[in-house]
Design a protein around this motif. Sequence first.
Motif, short mmCIF file in Angstrom:
data_model
loop_
_atom_site.label_atom_id
_atom_site.label_comp_id
_atom_site.label_asym_id
_atom_site.label_seq_id
_atom_site.Cartn_x
_atom_site.Cartn_y
_atom_site.Cartn_z
N TYR A 333 0.84 -1.21 0.00
CA TYR A 333 0.00 0.00 0.00
C TYR A 333 0.87 1.26 0.00
CZ TYR A 333 -3.06 3.65 1.86
OH TYR A 333 -3.74 4.84 2.04
N CYS A 336 2.56 1.96 -3.38
CA CYS A 336 1.59 2.50 -4.34
C CYS A 336 1.20 3.93 -3.98
CB CYS A 336 0.35 1.61 -4.36
SG CYS A 336 0.62 -0.06 -4.98
N ASN A 337 1.01 4.19 -2.71
CA ASN A 337 0.60 5.52 -2.26
C ASN A 337 1.65 6.57 -2.63
OD1 ASN A 337 -1.16 7.30 -0.70
ND2 ASN A 337 0.48 7.34 0.82
N ASN A 341 0.81 9.51 -5.50
CA ASN A 341 0.81 10.91 -5.08
C ASN A 341 1.91 11.69 -5.76
OD1 ASN A 341 -1.23 11.74 -2.81
ND2 ASN A 341 -0.66 9.61 -2.34
N ILE A 359 -6.85 12.18 -5.07
CA ILE A 359 -6.61 10.77 -4.71
C ILE A 359 -7.32 10.46 -3.40
CG2 ILE A 359 -4.89 9.11 -3.91
CD1 ILE A 359 -2.93 10.21 -5.86
N SER A 361 -8.19 6.90 -0.78
CA SER A 361 -7.66 5.56 -0.56
C SER A 361 -8.28 4.90 0.66
CB SER A 361 -6.13 5.60 -0.39
OG SER A 361 -5.77 6.27 0.80
N ARG A 363 -6.92 1.93 3.43
CA ARG A 363 -5.78 1.14 3.86
C ARG A 363 -6.20 -0.31 4.12
NH1 ARG A 363 -1.54 4.02 6.75
NH2 ARG A 363 -1.60 2.33 8.28
N SER A 395 -6.91 -3.28 -0.01
CA SER A 395 -6.81 -1.82 0.02
C SER A 395 -7.10 -1.29 -1.38
CB SER A 395 -5.43 -1.37 0.50
OG SER A 395 -4.40 -1.93 -0.29
N TYR A 396 -7.26 0.01 -1.49
CA TYR A 396 -7.60 0.58 -2.81
C TYR A 396 -7.15 2.03 -2.88
CZ TYR A 396 -11.37 3.09 -0.49
OH TYR A 396 -12.07 3.94 0.33
N PHE A 397 -7.09 2.52 -4.11
CA PHE A 397 -6.85 3.95 -4.39
C PHE A 397 -7.85 4.39 -5.45
CE2 PHE A 397 -2.81 2.40 -2.86
CZ PHE A 397 -2.37 3.41 -2.03
N GLY A 412 -9.86 3.32 -10.38
CA GLY A 412 -9.77 2.53 -9.15
C GLY A 412 -8.63 1.53 -9.26
N SER A 414 -7.05 -1.55 -7.14
CA SER A 414 -7.36 -2.43 -6.03
C SER A 414 -6.18 -3.36 -5.74
CB SER A 414 -8.60 -3.27 -6.36
OG SER A 414 -8.82 -4.25 -5.36
#
Length: 486
Positions: A333, A336-337, A341, A359, A361, A363, A395-397, A412, A414
Amino acid sequence: MSEINRIWRHISFSDEWAYADTSVLDEIAPSWFSRREVLLENSKEYQDFMNRLKRRHAIETGVVERMYDIEKGVTETLINEGFLSSLISHGDTNIEKKKLLSHLDDHLEAVDFIFDVVKENRPLTKGFILELHQLTTRHQEFAEGRGQFGNKTKIALIKGKFKERENNPTRPDGIVVKYCPPDHVEAEMDNLIKIYEGLIEQKVHPLIVASWVHHAFTTIHPFQDGNGRVVRLIASLILIKANYFPVTVLREEAKEKYIKSLEESDAGSPQRLVTYFGEIQRRNIEEVLNLREVSQTSLDEVTNIFKQKLLDKGKHEQAQHKQLLADRRLQIYTICNEFLNSYKDQLETGFDDSVTFYIGSGRPDDSTRQHYYYHQIVRYANQHNYFFNRNLPKSYFIFGFNLRDGQKYELGISIHHYGYDDSTIAIGAFLEYKSTSGDDTDSTAPLSIKPHIISITDDAKPKEKNIKAHLESILTVTIAQIASEV
């Protein structure tokens, strides 16, 4: 006069091979190793998979060598049902049915032979290689050669012996490929085996060893014909010894992936071949991770297996194991975060106020959002033919694009569990068009880009490069789609 391309030189193992990147396989292999013993012990689906894999290798190796051709649909039937004469109709193949089945049986027997050799722990020797050649060419009578005036002709194939005459093919573009002369074959094969044994002793990655042996063997081309079939089996042997799978080159990959990667290796750049062989292994691992370990047999049998699994689950789900997986999910996570960003910041400096980006998200350790985007993930998993384990944390963004004219898109991304093992993660994506008219016309489409699948049993840091490359691919596809619609 034909141009001559001399690819043969005395074989050696260089630094380019030693430092080749094997991450395409390494980032998923731990999940396979943790799943392997369970499948070997219980799963009929795994046994069926291995039988199909062997039959696919037997068919494709002859197609790639242009020994025969078989319609793709018939190929799949033969892989699933077995090599039965009744499954082949007139026009399904370009050679006599009886001859085709003889070749297929020879190739299948050779694959089984490789697995037996692994069980017996036989060493790689010249005698074994000659035996393998005799087996794979048992029903082949002739090889292609050239007469004294350079014309193509058929010559009797010597089986189980190294070549006695030059076998330098002419490509369609007129280039002649020069392989090792017959007088040097014995010495070169001795050298190949010696280097191979040294690499095994030094514990060089089996993917590199298999790729190098394939490359070196191909530049020697020790047999009058059948070299490709034999060397793919030898490379398979090396990988099977390391608990991987046979090397099966698919016909649709032969020219653009297989041949080109071999040519780059001949030129001193082996990475493409190592990566391609890793992709073959990865393809098989992704499939087996979706196999169930419990077959639908008798009610009593599945009840007992179910009972045992619950007991094992209690042992397996110790606090230490659960914490390890939780830490790894958070690592993925975080990678990717940071990437998403950073890219958002980059976009904001390059665009005016015609578009805004945002963005959001969730967690993996936030239990209040685990139900978000469930249906989108199921659709994506179904499109890419794998089992999404909804019982494990995800988790997702959401990467949003707000256009000034009112159009709104949300990408999205995932990060969820893949297959039946709890140590495997998939990174997938879908694109949503959000209506601003209030008429409830939102639409969601899974992206066609395949999921990136990795193991989370070990540190995620070495996987960072490939994770970021996958996210970049997702963003490339997304922005191209949005740009096409505005």
